[in-house]
Design an enzyme around this catalytic site. Structure first.
Site, mmCIF file in Angstrom:
data_model
loop_
_atom_site.group_PDB
_atom_site.id
_atom_site.type_symbol
_atom_site.label_atom_id
_atom_site.label_comp_id
_atom_site.label_asym_id
_atom_site.label_seq_id
_atom_site.Cartn_x
_atom_site.Cartn_y
_atom_site.Cartn_z
ATOM 1 N N LEU A 1 53.401 -8.262 -0.197
ATOM 2 C CA LEU A 1 54.148 -7.990 -1.330
ATOM 3 C C LEU A 1 54.761 -9.447 -1.979
ATOM 4 O O LEU A 1 55.963 -9.810 -1.789
ATOM 5 C CB LEU A 1 55.286 -7.136 -1.102
ATOM 6 C CG LEU A 1 55.987 -6.555 -2.265
ATOM 7 C CD1 LEU A 1 55.262 -5.623 -3.178
ATOM 8 C CD2 LEU A 1 57.518 -6.164 -1.850
ATOM 9 N N GLY A 2 53.923 -10.153 -2.297
ATOM 10 C CA GLY A 2 54.265 -11.573 -3.012
ATOM 11 C C GLY A 2 54.287 -11.337 -4.657
ATOM 12 O O GLY A 2 54.630 -10.204 -5.099
ATOM 13 N N ARG A 3 53.865 -12.477 -5.173
ATOM 14 C CA ARG A 3 54.072 -12.495 -6.608
ATOM 15 C C ARG A 3 53.023 -11.346 -7.304
ATOM 16 O O ARG A 3 53.484 -10.752 -8.271
ATOM 17 C CB ARG A 3 53.734 -13.927 -7.107
ATOM 18 C CG ARG A 3 54.727 -14.841 -6.834
ATOM 19 C CD ARG A 3 54.275 -16.204 -7.349
ATOM 20 N NE ARG A 3 53.370 -16.457 -6.205
ATOM 21 C CZ ARG A 3 53.163 -17.782 -5.664
ATOM 22 N NH1 ARG A 3 54.169 -18.644 -5.709
ATOM 23 N NH2 ARG A 3 52.218 -18.097 -4.870
ATOM 24 N N ILE A 4 52.012 -11.605 -6.561
ATOM 25 C CA ILE A 4 50.859 -10.523 -7.079
ATOM 26 C C ILE A 4 51.217 -9.045 -6.736
ATOM 27 O O ILE A 4 51.061 -8.137 -7.599
ATOM 28 C CB ILE A 4 49.355 -10.764 -6.853
ATOM 29 C CG1 ILE A 4 49.090 -12.064 -7.512
ATOM 30 C CG2 ILE A 4 48.537 -9.765 -7.635
ATOM 31 C CD1 ILE A 4 47.616 -12.832 -7.039
ATOM 32 N N GLY B 1 42.714 -8.767 -2.401
ATOM 33 C CA GLY B 1 43.180 -10.171 -1.868
ATOM 34 C C GLY B 1 42.107 -10.926 -1.405
ATOM 35 O O GLY B 1 41.554 -11.930 -2.460
ATOM 36 N N ARG B 2 41.664 -10.811 -0.072
ATOM 37 C CA ARG B 2 40.459 -11.637 0.422
ATOM 38 C C ARG B 2 39.838 -10.684 1.263
ATOM 39 O O ARG B 2 40.319 -9.903 2.038
ATOM 40 C CB ARG B 2 41.048 -12.884 1.229
ATOM 41 C CG ARG B 2 41.418 -14.254 0.330
ATOM 42 C CD ARG B 2 40.197 -14.767 -0.209
ATOM 43 N NE ARG B 2 40.553 -15.922 -1.133
ATOM 44 C CZ ARG B 2 40.732 -15.966 -2.505
ATOM 45 N NH1 ARG B 2 40.855 -14.602 -3.043
ATOM 46 N NH2 ARG B 2 41.117 -16.792 -3.127
ATOM 47 N N ASP C 1 37.432 -5.384 -4.426
ATOM 48 C CA ASP C 1 37.031 -6.594 -5.293
ATOM 49 C C ASP C 1 36.526 -8.011 -4.501
ATOM 50 O O ASP C 1 36.128 -8.917 -5.268
ATOM 51 C CB ASP C 1 38.108 -6.948 -6.482
ATOM 52 C CG ASP C 1 37.724 -7.806 -7.446
ATOM 53 O OD1 ASP C 1 36.589 -7.847 -8.174
ATOM 54 O OD2 ASP C 1 38.581 -8.843 -7.588
ATOM 55 N N GLU D 1 31.247 -13.717 0.149
ATOM 56 C CA GLU D 1 30.843 -13.583 -0.984
ATOM 57 C C GLU D 1 29.972 -14.867 -1.499
ATOM 58 O O GLU D 1 30.106 -15.884 -0.954
ATOM 59 C CB GLU D 1 32.148 -13.913 -2.035
ATOM 60 C CG GLU D 1 33.137 -12.543 -1.920
ATOM 61 C CD GLU D 1 34.573 -12.800 -2.521
ATOM 62 O OE1 GLU D 1 34.366 -13.750 -3.377
ATOM 63 O OE2 GLU D 1 35.258 -11.854 -2.440
ATOM 64 N N HIS E 1 34.379 -9.635 -7.515
ATOM 65 C CA HIS E 1 35.581 -10.792 -7.368
ATOM 66 C C HIS E 1 35.799 -10.958 -8.959
ATOM 67 O O HIS E 1 35.887 -12.127 -9.268
ATOM 68 C CB HIS E 1 35.033 -11.958 -6.647
ATOM 69 C CG HIS E 1 36.373 -12.647 -6.211
ATOM 70 N ND1 HIS E 1 36.630 -13.321 -5.077
ATOM 71 C CD2 HIS E 1 37.696 -12.642 -6.860
ATOM 72 C CE1 HIS E 1 37.603 -13.723 -4.942
ATOM 73 N NE2 HIS E 1 38.627 -13.382 -6.014
HETATM 74 C C1 8YV Z 1 39.243 -16.545 -8.398
HETATM 75 C C2 8YV Z 1 40.883 -16.021 -6.663
HETATM 76 O O1 8YV Z 1 38.106 -15.854 -8.165
HETATM 77 O O2 8YV Z 1 42.712 -17.204 -7.416
HETATM 78 C C3 8YV Z 1 42.254 -16.751 -6.516
HETATM 79 O O3 8YV Z 1 42.476 -17.031 -5.601
HETATM 80 O O4 8YV Z 1 40.682 -15.225 -5.969
HETATM 81 C C4 8YV Z 1 40.441 -15.711 -8.087
HETATM 82 O O5 8YV Z 1 41.509 -15.896 -9.133
HETATM 83 C C5 8YV Z 1 39.107 -17.850 -7.682
HETATM 84 O O6 8YV Z 1 40.469 -18.548 -7.982
HETATM 85 C C6 8YV Z 1 37.956 -18.746 -8.357
HETATM 86 O O7 8YV Z 1 38.258 -20.129 -8.034
#
Ligand code: 8YV
Length: 316
Positions: free
Chosen positions: A150-153, A228-229, A253, A258, A276
């Site tokens: 629960l950060g900015r995003i 996220g990741r 996503d 990746e 992504h």
């Molecule tokens: C982009 C992201 O794919 O900002 C991030 O951390 O995962 C995405 O917005 C990425 O930054 C592209 O370099």
């Protein structure tokens, strides 16, 4: 001669801004080895992406690098320890993508609950006429939704979900001053939730945080969303949980390796997969590119960096 080395892909907008302010080289456009041997020592500024970072072998050949600007909010691919050890600050692009990534999370959430991909396919394929409607979907309204990160995003996601009248709860390293109940146990939160939205950053602290126990706690009706990741989710455990029906649906996503998505994941009917695209709009990539370049221009002009990463604080 080149003061700025570009490791990542750049948009046309970024290219024109860079050309106006820097003597720059895109590493992919030149013979990498020969170029680094001849010009590596001239490079003062580095522009890269959060996944790519600055590979150690390249960083070693840029002895006069002063600053790394990473285009993205996540910077798990940037070795901040190596940069700090050389006195090189790192910047990233927070905030400007909050709303876009939140929209992506919302899109995946609705698509998962309302079986959107299969419904579209049923109409487009002509199967509706032949075989009728699919089984009823689930409502996206009034769900209990757990947010991991629960950060900015994460806060932007909670705000965008508000019209669906959800009960929002969250798990994280520490409790925050927010109007949502806090869980200090991710499995307990998953057990209580209809959907878990992961917006956690990558790195060692979050690696495989969403494991089999969390998936089983979400359960056969549960929905897992990840913007996220990929590294936060144990992908092998996820495939097994989806195959065995221990987890209802995953809407993803981001992925472990990746742009590779395991064939077993792509073959599953109960997944929604996007490549992504969290921040991938013209407007948001424009803003991210501007911030990445504005940090470099500030540094070049001897002004304070706009958005350094916390790990660089001691250098500034
Ligand atoms: C982009 C992201 O794919 O900002 C991030 O951390 O995962 C995405 O917005 C990425 O930054 C592209 O370099």
């Amino acid at each position: 001669m080149s003061e700025l080395l570009i490791l990542s892909t750049i948009t046309d907008h970024m290219r024109s801004r860079i050309e106006a302010a820097f003597d720059a080289t895109v590493l992919a456009d030149v013979d990498q080895d020969a170029w680094l041997a001849q010009y590596g020592a001239d490079v003062r500024f580095i522009l890269t992406g959060g996944h790519l970072g600055v590979p150690a072998d390249i960083f070693a050949r840029l002895p006069n690098a002063e600053i790394i600007s990473s285009n993205g909010v996540g910077y798990d691919g940037v070795d901040t320890d190596a940069a700090t050890a050389r006195g090189v600050p790192v910047c990233h692009t927070p905030n400007v993508l909050n709303q876009e990534v939140a929209t992506t999370a919302l899109m995946l959430y609705i698509a998962a609950l309302r079986n959107f991909e299969a419904e579209i396919a049923n109409a487009r394929s002509g199967n509706w006429e032949k075989s009728g409607n699919l089984p009823l979907a689930r409502s996206a309204d009034q769900r209990k939704i757990g947010i991991l990160g629960l950060g900015r995003i994460g806060k932007a996601i909670a705000a965008k979900l508000a019209p669906f009248d959800p009960t929002i709860v969250y798990y994280g390293r520490s409790q925050q001053d927010v109007p949502f109940p806090y869980y200090d146990d991710l499995v307990a939160m998953a057990r209580d939730c209809d959907a878990l939205i992961c917006v956690a950053p990558g790195g060692a602290a979050t690696h495989h945080l969403i494991d089999r126990a969390v998936m089983d706690a979400l359960g056969p009706e549960g929905v897992l969303i990840n913007v996220g990741r990929g590294s936060v989710v144990d992908e092998a455990a996820l495939i097994a949980a989806l195959q065995e029906g221990r987890l209802g649906t995953a809407a993803l996503d981001v992925f472990d390796a990746e742009p590779h998505i395991p064939a077993a994941l792509r073959a599953l009917p109960n997944v929604i997969l996007t490549p992504h695209i969290g921040s991938a709009t013209v407007e948001t990539r424009h803003a991210m590119g501007d911030l990445a370049i504005d940090n470099l221009i500030a540094w070049k002009n001897g002004q304070p960096l706009i958005s350094p990463v916390p790990e660089s604080a001691g250098l500034l």
